[in-house]
Design an enzyme around this catalytic site. Structure first.
Site, mmCIF file in Angstrom:
data_model
loop_
_atom_site.group_PDB
_atom_site.id
_atom_site.type_symbol
_atom_site.label_atom_id
_atom_site.label_comp_id
_atom_site.label_asym_id
_atom_site.label_seq_id
_atom_site.Cartn_x
_atom_site.Cartn_y
_atom_site.Cartn_z
ATOM 1 N N HIS A 30 0.820 -1.154 -0.333
ATOM 2 C CA HIS A 30 -0.168 -0.002 0.042
ATOM 3 C C HIS A 30 1.210 1.525 -0.002
ATOM 4 O O HIS A 30 1.651 1.677 1.081
ATOM 5 C CB HIS A 30 -0.808 -0.147 1.501
ATOM 6 C CG HIS A 30 -1.900 -1.106 0.947
ATOM 7 N ND1 HIS A 30 -3.775 -0.543 1.773
ATOM 8 C CD2 HIS A 30 -2.177 -2.089 0.602
ATOM 9 C CE1 HIS A 30 -4.194 -1.250 1.591
ATOM 10 N NE2 HIS A 30 -3.578 -2.100 0.580
ATOM 11 N N LYS A 37 -9.604 -12.360 9.478
ATOM 12 C CA LYS A 37 -9.661 -11.978 8.005
ATOM 13 C C LYS A 37 -8.237 -12.009 8.059
ATOM 14 O O LYS A 37 -8.097 -10.580 8.583
ATOM 15 C CB LYS A 37 -10.574 -11.169 7.393
ATOM 16 C CG LYS A 37 -10.186 -11.156 5.493
ATOM 17 C CD LYS A 37 -10.687 -11.396 4.547
ATOM 18 C CE LYS A 37 -10.099 -10.978 3.267
ATOM 19 N NZ LYS A 37 -10.943 -10.778 2.273
ATOM 20 N N LYS A 55 -5.127 -10.954 5.998
ATOM 21 C CA LYS A 55 -4.206 -11.285 4.776
ATOM 22 C C LYS A 55 -3.308 -12.012 4.256
ATOM 23 O O LYS A 55 -2.040 -11.370 4.777
ATOM 24 C CB LYS A 55 -4.253 -9.811 4.223
ATOM 25 C CG LYS A 55 -3.802 -9.429 2.877
ATOM 26 C CD LYS A 55 -4.669 -9.886 1.795
ATOM 27 C CE LYS A 55 -5.648 -8.678 1.264
ATOM 28 N NZ LYS A 55 -6.590 -9.261 0.427
ATOM 29 N N HIS A 109 -16.436 -7.911 0.902
ATOM 30 C CA HIS A 109 -15.367 -7.298 0.540
ATOM 31 C C HIS A 109 -15.003 -6.013 1.201
ATOM 32 O O HIS A 109 -16.047 -5.458 1.669
ATOM 33 C CB HIS A 109 -15.131 -7.916 -0.370
ATOM 34 C CG HIS A 109 -14.147 -6.897 -1.461
ATOM 35 N ND1 HIS A 109 -13.816 -5.858 -1.895
ATOM 36 C CD2 HIS A 109 -12.414 -7.086 -1.462
ATOM 37 C CE1 HIS A 109 -12.617 -5.245 -2.675
ATOM 38 N NE2 HIS A 109 -11.967 -6.367 -2.603
#
Lengths: 435, 435
Positions: free
Chosen positions: A25, A192, A194, A330
């Site tokens: 990012h 969740k 990544k 999402h």
């Protein structure tokens, strides 16, 4: 309810150096904030993907919006939504980050207008958005903790750095610390994670340590964004069959519907029931016939931003329910307007079978553009407030700061690969599958 | 927008002696009219299936409606909609006429309330229903001529007879005359022909004569409501391959999804591309996985009355579009409120690929309960008026007459088989397949 003006604001918001299989990012994520003003002076707002391309698409549709009726314009511009009915082209997010696929332009643009119209309508008639689109089936919408491998830094650049709340996290142990911190702050009851960043063995170990720490009551999901071969995906699925069961899933381990179907088939052949989820292989209605035919995916991650808006997500949810497919949601780096839009559509979607993703913990109070600051996540949930529309309004000073940041950033589109080369490894390229 | 009252009115409306594979229409068809009144005194209305069972189901849900918010109650009662998730039971309309399947009770009841809420909301905020549910994609909704074999008589009984506008029609020639008359009066540009009554040879001849008379520009559909074996269905499909192509279809020739799939397969093997449509084999979302998997149906006839309301029809339409299935609309004997509801949901459903069915030409001005009398069908279309809600209001004198007729009729549910025995053949039973 005639629309008098459509204003499009490109903003940049600080974003920590999070890693994924797409790369890194950038110090700022890009978003677009839109305002729809009615003749009565009521303002509907919305938030969508940022950078030049989404903003240009919105400018391109502006003439159809100005002067239109907020209740009707979603019908008028609907045929345009399916502009890209191109067979044979890859509409997945395998090679492009969400928001950057030109084939999604029409659904993205439509969604941005639809939600702004719903906010405008809701604020005009005094009704929350979820109740305009069918009525809430839940008052609180559950979200998951969303741990990332990350480098040190809280986002921003130069004199505009954000606090690095979570610190560097590039090992299993550091990820567990990150999740503990997030759960303490927000009360999340599912995780969740990544992945697709370290070697599969290390990511397996990360999940195992999380399971060890938080136990079977906290469902675990792992998402390497297509980083693995079918063989590696099956290997990970088998290794984590206990950790990912009971409300967890294996998300987009490998690329493509055929790849996912192969993973599913092999896992079942080994007696591993871990379901597969997707928002990379499956990103549009066009993908669904093959998905269903090949049992490629057992959970779809919806996203009103690129599936074409709230009503399209509701259509998707009914379709998923019909074909016995689960539904999750999402997320991308976003602020409070998107969070509230996600919460509203989730509130009015009966068949939402998993907690939603959100990047919201990664953003800072300093970048929030909604009045009153950041939306509260309590017990892992966003509550639907007793306020009209999306329940949030713009803080114009904050918006102005976001626009100034946008003017200052050199990049006008998201490119995680370029960031990776710039900050981590000058020779880095995205290789699929990597492992 | 708090709901103060829910009023449920059972009415009977004259209905001509129309024939189908189910039997014979009784002299009166039964309908239920409902009113939802808000605290502000605005009244939302709707029309649904009649007789004791649908009315009782509405009475059963009354306590959940009174005091609820019109925007929210569709969310609150949504979980109830799927009450009958019973596997292994036949939810099709193969053996039960629409409106009489107990498994549809929850979706029927939900739909009745949803549409009344939308009318109440529309009338309260000054917006047509189609624009509340996504915005119109068309201003005019096309309907088909709906010829039936019929006995002499215009409906009603005793001193309450209606004019027999179309006369007896029990031969190919008489059907052609009936259609000419309907087209002249309403301007229909397509024909849906109710078959399953005479021998297949005579029905083939009827279609051929219609094709001869109206030419290929007027799409032709034939619907024997499952009266035929697979072999007969294929024979008819082959015999009418020219007449049913170009916008026509073969609707529910045989019973069940497996039967339909077999017909499709055999027709394709013979090179006959005539598509199959259904509202008998396929009547709920539960039917869709098998329908898709076996390519059993190429067109679904939606009906908001039993699919669970307008939004569910929109979900169905998107699902159909996704799987490359066409969408048309089913009808039952009905008045102007149902006609307008059908028009509104059709107006706001992009993927409506065929003209809709309507029985409306078979009903009489004398039975209409909307203010100002019958809805106009011009050039085969119903125009969406610039009026809030469904665009129609109740004529309370007419409603009272309908209620009086209901009190007077001895039957409180539709039973076409009993009518057949009473008026045509005392030994008649419905045999499936008959030919």
């Amino acid at each position: 309810m005639k629309i008098k003006d459509l204003r499009i604001h490109s903003i940049a918001i600080a974003d920590p150096p999070l890693r994924s299989s797409y790369g890194l990012h950038a110090p700022y994520a890009l978003r677009t904030i839109i305002e729809l003003e009615s003749e009565d002076g009521v303002i509907g707002i919305n938030e969508t993907y940022g950078g030049e391309s989404p903003a240009a698409a919105l400018r391109g549709i502006r003439s159809k919006i100005i002067g239109a009726d907020a209740f009707r314009v979603t019908g008028t511009i609907n045929p345009a939504m399916e502009k890209f009915k191109v067979n044979g082209l890859d509409r997945s997010q395998t090679f492009l980050v969400p928001g950057e696929n030109p084939l999604d332009e029409s659904t993205r643009t439509y969604a941005a207008i639809e939600v702004a119209c719903l906010d405008l309508i809701g604020k005009s008639v005094g009704v929350p958005v979820c109740d305009l689109i069918g009525g809430r089936v839940r008052d609180k919408v559950p979200f998951s903790a969303y741990p990332f491998y990350k480098h040190a830094g809280g986002g921003g650049e130069g004199n505009d750095l954000r606090e690095d709340e979570y610190g560097e996290a590039l090992s299993p142990e550091m990820l567990v610390v990150q999740v503990k911190q997030m759960i303490k702050k927000y009360g999340f009851t599912s995780i969740k994670f990544k992945a697709g960043v370290l070697k599969p063995e290390e990511e397996i170990e990360t999940v195992k340590q999380m399971y060890q720490e938080f136990g079977p009551e906290v469902p675990l999901r792992i998402d390497p964004n297509s980083a693995w071969t079918v063989t590696t995906s099956v290997k990970v699925g088998k290794a984590l069959s206990r950790e990912l069961s009971g409300g967890g899933y294996l998300e987009d381990p490998t690329a493509g519907i055929q790849g996912m179907a192969a993973v599913r088939k092999e896992l079942l052949a080994c007696g591993v029931e871990v379901p597969l989820a997707s928002n990379v292989a499956v990103t549009s209605f066009k993908d669904l016939p093959a998905t269903v035919a090949h049992d490629a995916v057992q959970i779809i991650l919806c996203d009103h931003h690129y599936w074409g808006g709230m009503r399209q997500v509701q259509h998707l949810a009914k379709l998923a329910e019909t074909f016995n497919i689960g539904l999750s949601m999402h997320s991308n780096s976003h602020l409070g307007i998107s969070l509230m839009a996600m919460a509203h559509v989730a509130a009015a979607t009966p068949h939402l079978t998993y907690a939603c993703d959100t990047h919201y913990p990664w953003q800072s109070e300093k970048d929030e553009v909604v009045k009153g600051g950041r939306i509260r996540i309590k017990d892992g949930c966003v509550a639907i407030p007793e306020k009209p529309g999306l329940g949030v309004e713009l803080d114009y000073d904050q918006l102005e700061r976001g626009k100034e940041r946008y003017r200052n950033v050199p990049y006008k589109k998201r490119d995680d690969e370029a960031e990776m080369r710039k900050h981590v490894d000058p020779s880095w390229t995205r290789v699929l599958p990597r492992w």
